[in-house]
Design an enzyme around this catalytic site. Sequence first.
Site, short mmCIF file in Angstrom:
data_model
loop_
_atom_site.label_atom_id
_atom_site.label_comp_id
_atom_site.label_asym_id
_atom_site.label_seq_id
_atom_site.Cartn_x
_atom_site.Cartn_y
_atom_site.Cartn_z
N SER A 1 -10.65 -13.02 0.50
CA SER A 1 -10.63 -12.35 -0.80
C SER A 1 -10.74 -13.30 -1.98
O SER A 1 -11.10 -12.86 -3.07
CB SER A 1 -9.39 -11.47 -0.93
N LYS B 1 -11.36 -0.34 -2.94
CA LYS B 1 -12.35 -1.31 -3.43
C LYS B 1 -13.72 -0.62 -3.45
O LYS B 1 -13.95 0.19 -4.33
CB LYS B 1 -12.26 -2.57 -2.60
N HIS C 1 -12.95 -6.24 1.92
CA HIS C 1 -14.08 -6.55 1.04
C HIS C 1 -15.44 -6.33 1.69
O HIS C 1 -16.46 -6.53 1.06
CB HIS C 1 -13.98 -8.00 0.55
C1 PLP Z 1 -6.93 -5.85 -1.51
C2 PLP Z 1 -6.62 -6.32 -0.15
C3 PLP Z 1 -5.62 -5.75 0.61
C4 PLP Z 1 -4.68 -4.74 0.05
O1 PLP Z 1 -5.30 -3.50 -0.09
P1 PLP Z 1 -4.73 -2.48 -1.18
O2 PLP Z 1 -5.34 -1.18 -0.77
O3 PLP Z 1 -5.20 -2.98 -2.49
O4 PLP Z 1 -3.24 -2.49 -1.04
C5 PLP Z 1 -5.48 -6.15 1.92
N1 PLP Z 1 -6.26 -7.13 2.44
C6 PLP Z 1 -7.21 -7.74 1.71
C7 PLP Z 1 -8.04 -8.80 2.33
C8 PLP Z 1 -7.42 -7.36 0.40
O5 PLP Z 1 -8.33 -7.98 -0.33
#
Ligand code: PLP
Length: 386
Positions: free
Chosen positions: A175, A235, A203
Amino acid sequence: MSFAARLAGLKAQGLLRRRRLAETPCGPEMLIDGHRILSFASNDYLGLAAHPDLIAALRDALPVWGAGAGASEFLGGHFAPNRDLETKLAAFVGAEKALHFASGFMANTGIVPALAERGDAIFSDKLNHASLIDGARLSYASHHRYPHLDLNTLAAQLAASRATRRLIVTDAVFSMDGDIAPLPELLALAKRSDALLLVDDAHGFGVFGPQGRGSAAHFGLRPSGNLLIMGTLGKAAGVSGAFVAGDAEIIDWLEQSARTAIYTTGVPPALAVALQKSLQLIAIGDDRRQHLQSLISRLRAGLAPVCAHAGWRLPESRTAIQPVIIGENDATLTVADALLARGIWSPAIRPPTVPAGQARLRISLSASHSEAQVDRLIAALSGIAS
Ligand SMILES: *Cc1c(COP(=O)(O)O)cnc(C)c1O
């Protein structure tokens, strides 16, 4: 030390975080802290958060399903839209079954301790997301962290472990770096070592693979056997939530044991209706994905000479996450502030989110950006660098 002293310590190190006030919806142009800015800060990779069809789906679902779920799904009912969403998520990623969570953080902190218990072993990439690390902390399994993408060390750790149940966990797309884990090699290693592989595709889901089916699909893999895929829905999917998909036997076990899915109020069914619309939009989103890829190439081509001149690092990343590594916290904040003064928002990411000395701008591109907006970012960074 008092909390006030700790806060002062963070401030002195340039590590104080601040939530900037947003007075307009998520999108390329926003009103942030009272200023009109061009944002490269969200993970809304396909630009679905403000998609009219998604908004309409949510609006139309509200009078039908109301605002809230009222209770845990085990007490108050597993609402039909939530059930249908799980069925569609499983089909979309090619798995037997899927389980839906309220967020990615909750998914990981529920899944990991449910899969690895006392006497078991967890192996995780050092750059994995905080939620995977906390999931391992919540389990009573032993936790082995291997250097980023170092499969030789991982293989040695697996060979040295006497645990009968082993779980390898990795981000698919990291990330803060935007690089991609070699999923086929990791899966082969998992199979050889009789381990489960849990891949966090926060992602990649919606962005990679045919029809946006995710990073595993990009490599021609399906979540079955040793492979479990976790994906998030806040996302690229533009709403919120997460899921895990795999063989029915494992998903049935998680339904019984993932505490963050059991002891929590269900996701509002209207959101599950909207998320089904997201899945449709993702599936027909090739134009958005192509536009995003062309913006990524455009940004990298434009930034390469700027970074070379400034002594910044632009690591290899083919994803929407494009880090510009500046190094020291203060220098990074100075660049982020200079961008902000030019009306552009790209957050400075500092330790402990990234290793010390690797503070960076995290530029995040979306299909809702235009080429002209990307060019504006390149020109602004070029001006700051010279
Ligand atoms: C954003 C993210 C999460 C958390 O997800 P949310 O739905 O925002 O709680 C978990 N793992 C990764 C790699 C992320 O980038």
